[in-house]
Write a protein that holds these residues in place. Structure first.
Motif, PDB file in Angstrom:
ATOM      1  N   ARG A   1      -0.591   6.936 -15.223  1.00  0.00           N
ATOM      2  CA  ARG A   1      -0.680   6.668 -13.785  1.00  0.00           C
ATOM      3  C   ARG A   1      -2.003   5.989 -13.476  1.00  0.00           C
ATOM      4  O   ARG A   1      -3.017   6.233 -14.118  1.00  0.00           O
ATOM      5  CB  ARG A   1      -0.598   7.988 -12.990  1.00  0.00           C
ATOM      6  N   TRP A   2      -1.988   5.117 -12.466  1.00  0.00           N
ATOM      7  CA  TRP A   2      -3.178   4.400 -12.036  1.00  0.00           C
ATOM      8  C   TRP A   2      -3.382   4.611 -10.541  1.00  0.00           C
ATOM      9  O   TRP A   2      -2.411   4.697  -9.786  1.00  0.00           O
ATOM     10  CB  TRP A   2      -3.025   2.903 -12.303  1.00  0.00           C
ATOM     11  N   GLN A   3      -4.633   4.702 -10.155  1.00  0.00           N
ATOM     12  CA  GLN A   3      -4.965   4.797  -8.736  1.00  0.00           C
ATOM     13  C   GLN A   3      -4.408   3.557  -8.045  1.00  0.00           C
ATOM     14  O   GLN A   3      -4.619   2.441  -8.502  1.00  0.00           O
ATOM     15  CB  GLN A   3      -6.496   4.868  -8.556  1.00  0.00           C
ATOM     16  N   GLY A   4      -3.658   3.759  -6.989  1.00  0.00           N
ATOM     17  CA  GLY A   4      -3.119   2.622  -6.244  1.00  0.00           C
ATOM     18  C   GLY A   4      -1.927   1.969  -6.913  1.00  0.00           C
ATOM     19  O   GLY A   4      -1.605   0.825  -6.587  1.00  0.00           O
ATOM     20  N   ASP A   5      -1.258   2.665  -7.863  1.00  0.00           N
ATOM     21  CA  ASP A   5      -0.142   2.027  -8.544  1.00  0.00           C
ATOM     22  C   ASP A   5       1.159   2.067  -7.745  1.00  0.00           C
ATOM     23  O   ASP A   5       2.194   1.661  -8.216  1.00  0.00           O
ATOM     24  CB  ASP A   5       0.081   2.606  -9.945  1.00  0.00           C
ATOM     25  N   THR A   6       1.089   2.533  -6.509  1.00  0.00           N
ATOM     26  CA  THR A   6       2.271   2.484  -5.660  1.00  0.00           C
ATOM     27  C   THR A   6       2.249   1.194  -4.849  1.00  0.00           C
ATOM     28  O   THR A   6       1.193   0.624  -4.585  1.00  0.00           O
ATOM     29  CB  THR A   6       2.310   3.689  -4.700  1.00  0.00           C
ATOM     30  N   ASN A   7       3.408   0.730  -4.489  1.00  0.00           N
ATOM     31  CA  ASN A   7       3.508  -0.455  -3.649  1.00  0.00           C
ATOM     32  C   ASN A   7       4.751  -0.333  -2.783  1.00  0.00           C
ATOM     33  O   ASN A   7       5.442   0.686  -2.805  1.00  0.00           O
ATOM     34  CB  ASN A   7       3.513  -1.741  -4.500  1.00  0.00           C
ATOM     35  N   PHE A   8       5.068  -1.352  -2.057  1.00  0.00           N
ATOM     36  CA  PHE A   8       6.165  -1.296  -1.106  1.00  0.00           C
ATOM     37  C   PHE A   8       7.548  -1.362  -1.753  1.00  0.00           C
ATOM     38  O   PHE A   8       8.535  -0.960  -1.162  1.00  0.00           O
ATOM     39  CB  PHE A   8       6.041  -2.436  -0.089  1.00  0.00           C
ATOM     40  N   MET A   9       7.647  -1.841  -2.976  1.00  0.00           N
ATOM     41  CA  MET A   9       8.958  -2.062  -3.593  1.00  0.00           C
ATOM     42  C   MET A   9       9.799  -0.775  -3.693  1.00  0.00           C
ATOM     43  O   MET A   9      10.950  -0.789  -3.283  1.00  0.00           O
ATOM     44  CB  MET A   9       8.807  -2.717  -4.970  1.00  0.00           C
ATOM     45  N   PRO A  10       9.256   0.339  -4.197  1.00  0.00           N
ATOM     46  CA  PRO A  10      10.098   1.543  -4.258  1.00  0.00           C
ATOM     47  C   PRO A  10      10.474   2.078  -2.876  1.00  0.00           C
ATOM     48  O   PRO A  10      11.563   2.601  -2.691  1.00  0.00           O
ATOM     49  CB  PRO A  10       9.228   2.559  -5.001  1.00  0.00           C
ATOM     50  N   VAL A  11       9.581   1.913  -1.922  1.00  0.00           N
ATOM     51  CA  VAL A  11       9.825   2.454  -0.583  1.00  0.00           C
ATOM     52  C   VAL A  11      10.824   1.599   0.185  1.00  0.00           C
ATOM     53  O   VAL A  11      11.801   2.099   0.743  1.00  0.00           O
ATOM     54  CB  VAL A  11       8.497   2.560   0.208  1.00  0.00           C
ATOM     55  N   ILE A  12      10.623   0.307   0.189  1.00  0.00           N
ATOM     56  CA  ILE A  12      11.456  -0.605   0.981  1.00  0.00           C
ATOM     57  C   ILE A  12      12.739  -0.993   0.253  1.00  0.00           C
ATOM     58  O   ILE A  12      13.817  -0.985   0.830  1.00  0.00           O
ATOM     59  CB  ILE A  12      10.665  -1.893   1.344  1.00  0.00           C
ATOM     60  N   ALA A  13      12.614  -1.346  -1.026  1.00  0.00           N
ATOM     61  CA  ALA A  13      13.748  -1.913  -1.753  1.00  0.00           C
ATOM     62  C   ALA A  13      14.365  -0.976  -2.785  1.00  0.00           C
ATOM     63  O   ALA A  13      15.313  -1.354  -3.466  1.00  0.00           O
ATOM     64  CB  ALA A  13      13.306  -3.206  -2.440  1.00  0.00           C
ATOM     65  N   ASP A  14      13.825   0.235  -2.937  1.00  0.00           N
ATOM     66  CA  ASP A  14      14.305   1.167  -3.947  1.00  0.00           C
ATOM     67  C   ASP A  14      14.286   0.515  -5.334  1.00  0.00           C
ATOM     68  O   ASP A  14      15.214   0.634  -6.122  1.00  0.00           O
ATOM     69  CB  ASP A  14      15.705   1.679  -3.596  1.00  0.00           C
TER      70      ASP A  14
END
Length: 167
Positions: A129-142
């Protein structure tokens, strides 16, 4: 709307002959095939082996499994359990060396209700895991975007494991 083109990902979603047979345990068939590069087995020990997850949550997502087909960590002999943990240490050291993650998720899903895809053969997941490794793709586009091809990670991680083992 914009499209994200990733045709190389078809290898992940097109069932291959051995992937299509859901009655087979990948933790039994893949090491028995003796084709480590094709099956992304990065390390073999006496009682356990380490392989990349074909459907990774992040780059470097791997699994460690005993060769013996058992559903629970409680059924492992002490030597196998010790090797499982020693391989986890080796994996963490190699992944740190190769990818410099900020942390890891380690987990064992025991039973189908706990999320185990292969509930009858216990295995340990290690996810960098990396700090900030989240982005909009999983939330918006699954959709989860994995930036590096599995074959590249396989080659690099095998080298990193050997480097760690050499000292």
């Amino acid at each position: 709307m914009k499209n994200l083109w990733a045709p190389w990902r078809m290898a992940y979603i097109t069932p291959k002959e051995e992937q299509a047979r859901s009655d087979e345990c990948i933790f039994c068939t893949k090491p028995a095939a003796q084709d480590d590069a094709r099956n992304h087995i990065v390390y073999r020990g006496e009682h356990c082996f380490m392989m990349l997850n074909l459907y990774p949550y992040n780059n470097g997502h791997l699994m460690i499994a005993p060769y013996r087909h058992v559903p629970s960590i409680t059924e492992l002999e002490e030597t196998t359990l010790s090797e499982l943990m020693a391989q986890a240490q080796l994996a963490l050291r190699a992944l740190r060396r190769l990818m410099e993650p900020d942390g890891f998720n380690l987990g064992i899903n025991e039973g189908k209700v706990a999320g185990a895809g292969f509930a009858d053969h216990m295995h340990l997941h290690i996810v960098p895991r990396w700090q900030g490794d989240t982005n909009f793709m999983p939330v918006i586009a699954d959709v989860k975007v994995i930036p590096e091809h599995l074959d590249n990670v396989y080659r690099q991680l095998k080298e990193a494991i050997e480097a760690v083992r050499q000292g």
